[in-house]
Design a protein around this motif. Sequence first.
Motif, PDB file in Angstrom:
ATOM      1  N   LEU A  31     -13.366   5.914  -4.040  1.00 42.36           N
ATOM      2  CA  LEU A  31     -14.254   5.095  -3.220  1.00 42.36           C
ATOM      3  C   LEU A  31     -15.228   5.976  -2.443  1.00 42.36           C
ATOM      4  O   LEU A  31     -16.426   5.692  -2.376  1.00 42.36           O
ATOM      5  CB  LEU A  31     -13.436   4.229  -2.272  1.00 42.36           C
ATOM      6  CG  LEU A  31     -14.196   3.303  -1.320  1.00 42.36           C
ATOM      7  CD1 LEU A  31     -14.993   2.257  -2.095  1.00 42.36           C
ATOM      8  CD2 LEU A  31     -13.237   2.617  -0.353  1.00 42.36           C
TER       9      LEU A  31
ATOM     10  N   HIS B  50      -2.909   5.247  -4.353  1.00 38.36           N
ATOM     11  CA  HIS B  50      -3.907   4.679  -3.443  1.00 38.36           C
ATOM     12  C   HIS B  50      -4.742   5.777  -2.777  1.00 38.36           C
ATOM     13  O   HIS B  50      -5.912   5.548  -2.452  1.00 38.36           O
ATOM     14  CB  HIS B  50      -3.228   3.796  -2.407  1.00 38.36           C
ATOM     15  CG  HIS B  50      -2.690   2.523  -2.977  1.00 38.36           C
ATOM     16  ND1 HIS B  50      -1.518   1.945  -2.578  1.00 38.36           N
ATOM     17  CD2 HIS B  50      -3.179   1.714  -3.955  1.00 38.36           C
ATOM     18  CE1 HIS B  50      -1.304   0.836  -3.266  1.00 38.36           C
ATOM     19  NE2 HIS B  50      -2.302   0.679  -4.108  1.00 38.36           N
TER      20      HIS B  50
ATOM     21  N   GLU C 255       0.812  -1.222   0.000  1.00 40.15           N
ATOM     22  CA  GLU C 255       0.000   0.000   0.000  1.00 40.15           C
ATOM     23  C   GLU C 255       0.841   1.265   0.000  1.00 40.15           C
ATOM     24  O   GLU C 255       0.496   2.243  -0.666  1.00 40.15           O
ATOM     25  CB  GLU C 255      -0.946   0.018   1.198  1.00 40.15           C
ATOM     26  CG  GLU C 255      -1.884   1.213   1.185  1.00 40.15           C
ATOM     27  CD  GLU C 255      -3.011   1.085   2.191  1.00 40.15           C
ATOM     28  OE1 GLU C 255      -3.985   1.856   2.081  1.00 40.15           O
ATOM     29  OE2 GLU C 255      -2.922   0.223   3.079  1.00 40.15           O
TER      30      GLU C 255
ATOM     31  N   ARG D  82      -8.940  -4.089   0.223  1.00 43.70           N
ATOM     32  CA  ARG D  82      -9.061  -2.877   1.038  1.00 43.70           C
ATOM     33  C   ARG D  82      -9.798  -1.765   0.295  1.00 43.70           C
ATOM     34  O   ARG D  82     -10.428  -0.907   0.914  1.00 43.70           O
ATOM     35  CB  ARG D  82      -7.668  -2.410   1.462  1.00 43.70           C
ATOM     36  CG  ARG D  82      -7.656  -1.439   2.625  1.00 43.70           C
ATOM     37  CD  ARG D  82      -6.267  -1.340   3.204  1.00 43.70           C
ATOM     38  NE  ARG D  82      -5.892  -2.580   3.881  1.00 43.70           N
ATOM     39  CZ  ARG D  82      -4.649  -3.049   3.939  1.00 43.70           C
ATOM     40  NH1 ARG D  82      -3.656  -2.377   3.372  1.00 43.70           N
ATOM     41  NH2 ARG D  82      -4.393  -4.172   4.569  1.00 43.70           N
ATOM     42  N   TYR D  83      -9.684  -1.785  -1.025  1.00 45.23           N
ATOM     43  CA  TYR D  83     -10.352  -0.796  -1.880  1.00 45.23           C
ATOM     44  C   TYR D  83     -11.144  -1.547  -2.950  1.00 45.23           C
ATOM     45  O   TYR D  83     -10.666  -1.745  -4.067  1.00 45.23           O
ATOM     46  CB  TYR D  83      -9.333   0.143  -2.534  1.00 45.23           C
ATOM     47  CG  TYR D  83      -8.391   0.797  -1.557  1.00 45.23           C
ATOM     48  CD1 TYR D  83      -8.876   1.636  -0.551  1.00 45.23           C
ATOM     49  CD2 TYR D  83      -7.020   0.564  -1.620  1.00 45.23           C
ATOM     50  CE1 TYR D  83      -8.012   2.234   0.352  1.00 45.23           C
ATOM     51  CE2 TYR D  83      -6.153   1.158  -0.722  1.00 45.23           C
ATOM     52  CZ  TYR D  83      -6.653   1.989   0.266  1.00 45.23           C
ATOM     53  OH  TYR D  83      -5.802   2.576   1.164  1.00 45.23           O
TER      54      TYR D  83
ATOM     55  N   ARG E  25      -8.804   5.873  -2.870  1.00 44.19           N
ATOM     56  CA  ARG E  25      -9.667   6.129  -1.703  1.00 44.19           C
ATOM     57  C   ARG E  25     -10.650   7.253  -1.980  1.00 44.19           C
ATOM     58  O   ARG E  25     -11.826   7.180  -1.607  1.00 44.19           O
ATOM     59  CB  ARG E  25      -8.816   6.477  -0.475  1.00 44.19           C
ATOM     60  CG  ARG E  25      -8.118   5.300   0.167  1.00 44.19           C
ATOM     61  CD  ARG E  25      -7.582   5.638   1.552  1.00 44.19           C
ATOM     62  NE  ARG E  25      -6.592   6.699   1.511  1.00 44.19           N
ATOM     63  CZ  ARG E  25      -5.285   6.499   1.321  1.00 44.19           C
ATOM     64  NH1 ARG E  25      -4.829   5.271   1.137  1.00 44.19           N
ATOM     65  NH2 ARG E  25      -4.442   7.499   1.319  1.00 44.19           N
TER      66      ARG E  25
END
Length: 614
Positions: A404, A397, A214, A424-425, A401
Amino acid sequence: MLKIRPSWLVATFLFSLLIFTPFAAGKNSLQLESPSGDHTVELSRNNEGALTYSVKYKKKTIIQPSRLGLTLEKHPDFDSGFNFSVLDTRDHQGTLKSRLGERAKVDYEWKEFNLTVKQDSTDRIFKIVFRLLDEAVAFRYEVPQQTQLTEYAISGELTEFALSPHAVAFTEYGHEGEYVPQPMAPIRRGCWMPLLVQNKEEGLSHAILQADAEDYARRFLYSKGSVGTLAVSLASKVKAKGSYKTPWHIVVTANSDSKLIELNYIRDALIDNRLPEPNWIVPGKAIRITDLTTKAGIEGIDFAAANGLQFVEYDAGWYGDQKNPKHDATTCIRNLSVEDVCKYGKTKGIGVILYVNKIHLRHQHDKIFPTYKKWGVAGLKFGFVDGKTQEGITETHKWVRLALENEMIVDIHDNYRPSGMTQRYPNLLTQEGIRGNEWRPTSRHNTTMPFTRFIAGAGDYTFCYPGGGKTTNVHQLALTVVCFSPLQFPYWYGRPKDYTNSLGKDWFKIVPVTWDDTKVLFGEVGEYYAIARKKGNDWFVGGITNEFKRTFDFSLKFLDPKKSYQATVFRDTEGKELEKENLSVSSKSILREHLKANGGVTIVIKQAPSSQRL
């Protein structure tokens, strides 16, 4: 004295138990074992206090003693002078569930060994965490919070993989390179993961990859020391404050290359703090709008709605020069209103995806995401991201996010490789980092990819149907099943009018992009490959060959023996785009198919309309 306490993960699990074990002074080795004992690891410290590990798989040594540790910038390295301090052990059984993957459900089990060591000369502590599955060995480093090391930079790794000197590795240099089989030495610096290693003497295959990358730098492999030993280099230094965890190193082992493919869920099983998949996330297929106008977008939406697609996509150029930081990624070029196209798409159930270069994501992300949400944009395709340095990976990342939070799916292009971050995503549906169809790759490349690049995760292959260059039409159709990606682009260079009489679109209309089950039927790296995937009650089979024509017998034993089915076979044929044949089949059927050189075959199998229990 043993202290036992429960340990809970944010994951679906059946059982998790942690045991705390202190060590007597002077202990120099530890034996670790996977749940059924298929994998064993020996951790050792030498007279200088340097740490090594070795691995056995079903009592065969697969990794000879290999170094462990990290190098630091402007601080003493975590390299030697260690004494074993504490070992925490934990048993864990879990289940991965997804509507966006290759399997709806898969169970897994691992044992975790969290070893704390103390470096007496610096009075610092360091952790090495192993998770052992019967199918794989994974390990990562952890730097705990401590007053002796508050702000630092990891300059490199001492990690080694001392494999068989007689093995063959399938190396690839560059995120869109070709995979080439070669001896274990010399593997030059810059070899990308995942790396397939064949140890034919032992009848074993290994995949070396990583998970949970990440906020770390890209890892590369290269030869070091004796033949067969691989070392790790980093694309950049890694800045850290306080406690820090590196990504997982993973070595998956199986008795065949094909079995490795069915074990590719292991990278996801290692991800902690997973997020559930929101209902608004829609996987699907898209057509690129090559004419950057409102009119072309509306025509594309009509085509998508009529042909089983879920998205249209505006690629580079819709807001001007993608390389010019002065251009505004929230302003459309003349004759284009993305907002109007989005509004029309909603009436047809079709989403709009927009391409945005990293230059504008970097400087305009605070404006881009709220603007696109207001327009009704369904997703983004990030272009030319930096998937190598820690800074580039971390910022990518961050944009995922933000997408998202604004309910947008994401496709990352160029030099980014997956490492299980979709856990995680979940809006991160796919990524490139692959030599796709726009390169007009060979059929040998295509029959290599399932065993190499796709071990790491989904790949956006950007199909260019028709006209795959070096492969046949049905070879291209089959790639939609062979290549897993929850977002696919079947028509990369074409316009809707180009497919008026196309038979290929009959396949693209019905083929799913996510699956309930996946079974590798047969394959040999670089030679041929066949896979069957299930969606609901239907099965889809894709088979491809390299530059040699071949005849295969496709056994349908994976079907329910108590039901009858109808199969439609898509084949290459002379003088026409392709041919189709309808057949009645059952679990006892064997379909003999003759594949042309560089060709393929696809089969869709549905329950017969009046299927009765036999």
